[in-house]
Design a protein around this motif. Structure first.
Motif, PDB file in Angstrom:
ATOM      1  N   LYS A  47       0.832  -1.110   0.167  1.00  0.00           N
ATOM      2  CA  LYS A  47       0.218  -0.120   0.027  1.00  0.00           C
ATOM      3  C   LYS A  47       0.897   1.210   0.052  1.00  0.00           C
ATOM      4  O   LYS A  47       0.578   2.209   0.774  1.00  0.00           O
ATOM      5  N   GLY A  48       1.879   1.318  -0.580  1.00  0.00           N
ATOM      6  CA  GLY A  48       2.681   2.379  -0.853  1.00  0.00           C
ATOM      7  C   GLY A  48       4.150   2.873   0.058  1.00  0.00           C
ATOM      8  O   GLY A  48       4.401   3.746   0.354  1.00  0.00           O
ATOM      9  N   ALA A  49       4.099   1.866   0.797  1.00  0.00           N
ATOM     10  CA  ALA A  49       5.064   1.753   2.174  1.00  0.00           C
ATOM     11  C   ALA A  49       6.552   2.132   1.773  1.00  0.00           C
ATOM     12  O   ALA A  49       7.189   2.692   2.153  1.00  0.00           O
ATOM     13  N   VAL A  50       6.783   1.151   0.628  1.00  0.00           N
ATOM     14  CA  VAL A  50       8.066   1.289   0.138  1.00  0.00           C
ATOM     15  C   VAL A  50       8.488   2.502  -0.664  1.00  0.00           C
ATOM     16  O   VAL A  50       9.521   3.164  -0.291  1.00  0.00           O
ATOM     17  N   LEU A  51       7.556   3.253  -1.346  1.00  0.00           N
ATOM     18  CA  LEU A  51       7.656   4.555  -1.792  1.00  0.00           C
ATOM     19  C   LEU A  51       7.705   5.783  -0.746  1.00  0.00           C
ATOM     20  O   LEU A  51       8.611   6.528  -0.962  1.00  0.00           O
ATOM     21  N   VAL A  52       7.019   5.655   0.189  1.00  0.00           N
ATOM     22  CA  VAL A  52       6.912   6.670   1.360  1.00  0.00           C
ATOM     23  C   VAL A  52       8.389   6.432   1.996  1.00  0.00           C
ATOM     24  O   VAL A  52       9.038   7.375   2.386  1.00  0.00           O
ATOM     25  N   THR A  53       8.826   5.264   2.244  1.00  0.00           N
ATOM     26  CA  THR A  53      10.103   5.029   2.973  1.00  0.00           C
ATOM     27  C   THR A  53      11.170   5.518   2.141  1.00  0.00           C
ATOM     28  O   THR A  53      12.371   6.054   2.675  1.00  0.00           O
ATOM     29  N   ALA A  54      11.266   5.063   0.803  1.00  0.00           N
ATOM     30  CA  ALA A  54      12.311   5.631   0.092  1.00  0.00           C
ATOM     31  C   ALA A  54      12.321   7.230  -0.109  1.00  0.00           C
ATOM     32  O   ALA A  54      13.327   7.800  -0.209  1.00  0.00           O
ATOM     33  N   MET A  55      11.283   7.716   0.038  1.00  0.00           N
ATOM     34  CA  MET A  55      11.162   9.332   0.017  1.00  0.00           C
ATOM     35  C   MET A  55      11.729   9.890   1.285  1.00  0.00           C
ATOM     36  O   MET A  55      12.805  10.807   1.168  1.00  0.00           O
ATOM     37  N   LEU A  56      11.405   9.192   2.301  1.00  0.00           N
ATOM     38  CA  LEU A  56      12.034   9.506   3.628  1.00  0.00           C
ATOM     39  C   LEU A  56      13.574   9.336   3.754  1.00  0.00           C
ATOM     40  O   LEU A  56      14.136  10.354   4.190  1.00  0.00           O
ATOM     41  N   ILE A  57      14.118   8.605   3.003  1.00  0.00           N
ATOM     42  CA  ILE A  57      15.423   8.160   3.138  1.00  0.00           C
ATOM     43  C   ILE A  57      16.205   9.388   1.963  1.00  0.00           C
ATOM     44  O   ILE A  57      16.908   9.882   2.601  1.00  0.00           O
ATOM     45  N   MET A  58      15.498   9.426   1.146  1.00  0.00           N
ATOM     46  CA  MET A  58      15.977  10.609   0.052  1.00  0.00           C
ATOM     47  C   MET A  58      16.020  12.020   0.832  1.00  0.00           C
ATOM     48  O   MET A  58      16.887  12.626   0.523  1.00  0.00           O
ATOM     49  N   VAL A  59      14.974  12.279   1.852  1.00  0.00           N
ATOM     50  CA  VAL A  59      14.865  13.546   2.382  1.00  0.00           C
ATOM     51  C   VAL A  59      16.111  13.666   3.521  1.00  0.00           C
ATOM     52  O   VAL A  59      16.744  14.635   3.666  1.00  0.00           O
ATOM     53  N   VAL A  60      16.232  12.639   4.004  1.00  0.00           N
ATOM     54  CA  VAL A  60      17.324  12.282   5.244  1.00  0.00           C
ATOM     55  C   VAL A  60      18.713  12.638   4.499  1.00  0.00           C
ATOM     56  O   VAL A  60      19.597  13.171   4.936  1.00  0.00           O
ATOM     57  N   LEU A  61      19.050  11.784   3.129  1.00  0.00           N
ATOM     58  CA  LEU A  61      20.278  11.967   2.711  1.00  0.00           C
ATOM     59  C   LEU A  61      20.412  13.321   2.250  1.00  0.00           C
ATOM     60  O   LEU A  61      21.340  13.998   2.247  1.00  0.00           O
ATOM     61  N   THR A  62      19.449  14.124   1.798  1.00  0.00           N
ATOM     62  CA  THR A  62      19.528  15.461   1.102  1.00  0.00           C
ATOM     63  C   THR A  62      19.822  16.486   2.257  1.00  0.00           C
ATOM     64  O   THR A  62      20.939  17.440   2.201  1.00  0.00           O
ATOM     65  N   ILE A  63      19.221  16.274   3.430  1.00  0.00           N
ATOM     66  CA  ILE A  63      19.616  17.067   4.573  1.00  0.00           C
ATOM     67  C   ILE A  63      20.899  16.830   5.092  1.00  0.00           C
ATOM     68  O   ILE A  63      21.926  17.594   5.255  1.00  0.00           O
TER      69      ILE A  63
END
Length: 194
Positions: free
Chosen positions: A12-28
């Motif tokens: 139900k989109g959990a992988v997509l949300v997790t990938a986006m959160l990881i990308m945000v953390v890496l950007t910061i």
């Protein structure tokens, strides 16, 4: 008996949300790393500017001491024969104040270490003889006979001098080493009256 669930069917989109959160953390983290690098680069540049300015003002102050060393004894015994950059210590003359460079009391000398391999002036250096221009100058005050002189020969006298070097370069085009710095060095010379 074990229950087997198919996680790919129930995501139900959990992988997509997790990938986006990881990308945000890496950007910061990346932004923080770039900020730290930029700060370190500025610190290194400021340190380089400080050292260059310090060595330049030290060279100018030592140039002033050398100029005193090059004067003959007769000149150093007659304060009326002093060059414009060397004056007796007197009230009103305070060379620690850059506003007194130049003044009616003293005329500092521009450095001669500004050509060829000994050039200590930065690119774009432009002196106009006023506080508005760039100034890499030296001046000196004669403090008179040194108080701790151990000379017993009446024809010899130890004179003490305060030699000031000034490095005052305004920021501008081509001036990578701009800033203000002043240095005072003491100088002692034996003067012979005969």
């Amino acid at each position: 008996m074990s229950v087997h669930r198919d996680t790919l069917v129930n995501e139900k989109g959990a992988v997509l949300v997790t990938a986006m959160l990881i990308m945000v953390v890496l950007t910061i983290i990346g932004s923080a790393a770039i900020s730290v690098r930029n700060t370190e680069t500025r610190i290194a540049k400021n340190s380089q500017i400080f050292l260059s300015n310090f060595y330049s003002v030290e060279a100018v102050a030592l140039e002033g001491a050398t100029a005193i060393s090059d004067l003959d004894d007769a000149t150093l015994l007659d304060s009326t024969a002093y060059p414009g950059w060397l004056k007796l210590e007197q009230g009103g003359l305070d060379l620690t104040q850059s506003a007194q460079w130049p003044s009616g009391l003293i005329i500092p000398t521009n450095t001669s270490l500004n050509a060829g391999a000994t050039n200590i002036t930065p690119g774009g250096y432009a002196t106009d003889g006023t506080t508005a221009g760039d100034r890499v100058w030296y001046a000196s005050t004669d403090l008179g006979q040194c108080s701790n002189s151990s000379l017993t020969d009446p024809t010899r006298r130890e004179n003490c001098y305060d030699v000031y070097g000034m490095y005052d370069v305004k920021s501008g085009v081509g001036k990578s080493y701009h800033g203000r710095m002043m240095l005072l060095v003491g100088y002692k010379r034996v003067v012979y009256s005969n």
